[in-house]
Scaffold this motif. Structure first.
Motif, short mmCIF file in Angstrom:
data_model
loop_
_atom_site.label_atom_id
_atom_site.label_comp_id
_atom_site.label_asym_id
_atom_site.label_seq_id
_atom_site.Cartn_x
_atom_site.Cartn_y
_atom_site.Cartn_z
N VAL A 198 5.43 -0.21 -0.89
CA VAL A 198 6.68 -1.11 -0.96
C VAL A 198 6.95 -1.53 0.66
O VAL A 198 7.00 -0.58 1.44
N ASN A 224 0.02 2.61 -4.05
CA ASN A 224 1.04 1.59 -4.06
C ASN A 224 2.06 1.69 -2.92
O ASN A 224 2.30 2.58 -2.66
N LEU A 242 9.37 5.36 -5.88
CA LEU A 242 9.65 4.02 -5.92
C LEU A 242 11.03 3.54 -5.84
O LEU A 242 11.67 2.80 -5.11
N VAL A 264 4.50 4.56 -2.33
CA VAL A 264 5.25 5.11 -3.31
C VAL A 264 4.33 6.00 -4.28
O VAL A 264 4.99 6.61 -5.24
N LEU A 271 5.56 -5.10 -4.82
CA LEU A 271 4.79 -3.91 -5.05
C LEU A 271 3.47 -4.47 -4.67
O LEU A 271 2.66 -5.06 -5.35
#
Length: 171
Positions: A94, A92, A163, A69, A114
């Protein structure tokens, strides 16, 4: 880490070997310093290759349900090539297989984790549970054990943010 050191040494030895062969083929007209100079360039070349392929390598290790993300790039004075092409130092992720969706009245809440991957001397992975209100576009971290929202750290998330799209569009 030890394998990268061994690989760098062998890259340097291989490049020094190329320099030695070039020196011999030129009838020793090339200066002697060409051998250690090419050896050093081989080590630096391997290190640059490793640094720039770290992100792709880590991304290939993620499960199919994981979605990146965000990424963070950095420029460093001791790595002048990063000014030409910035180096990805963190990203990052998810994991969409672990999304927990709840409907509360008119709001749709999605709980997710996360994951943050950082490139340091050894790779560092951290994670944090969050609760995202898809209707209000607000996100709040959850306390570790109690899973209670920490409202003091509430922040807004734009609908166009990767995100938000990864969590709310796929939940």
């Amino acid at each position: 880490m030890i394998w990268h050191l061994i690989a760098a040494i062998f890259a340097g030895l291989g490049a020094a070997g190329v320099g030695l062969i070039l020196r011999l083929l030129s009838g020793k007209r090339l200066p002697r310093w060409i051998v250690p100079a090419l050896g050093g360039l081989g080590i630096i070349g391997y290190q640059i290759h490793y640094e720039y392929t770290w992100y792709d390598y880590k991304q290939a290790q993620l499960p199919a349900s994981a979605q990146v993300v965000s990424t963070e790039t950095d420029q460093m004075a001791w790595r002048p090539w990063t000014y030409a092409v910035p180096l990805i130092t963190a990203f990052n992720v998810v994991d969409q297989s672990n999304l927990v969706t709840r409907e509360t009245g008119k709001d749709r809440l999605v709980e997710f984790i996360l994951y943050r991957f950082e490139r340091q001397h050894t790779d560092h992975v951290s994670h944090q549970a969050y609760l995202l209100n898809c209707s209000a576009q607000e996100m709040v971290p959850l306390a570790e054990e109690s899973r209670q929202p920490r409202y003091t750290e509430l922040r807004r998330v734009e609908a166009s943010a990767p995100l938000y799209q990864a969590v709310c569009d796929n939940a």
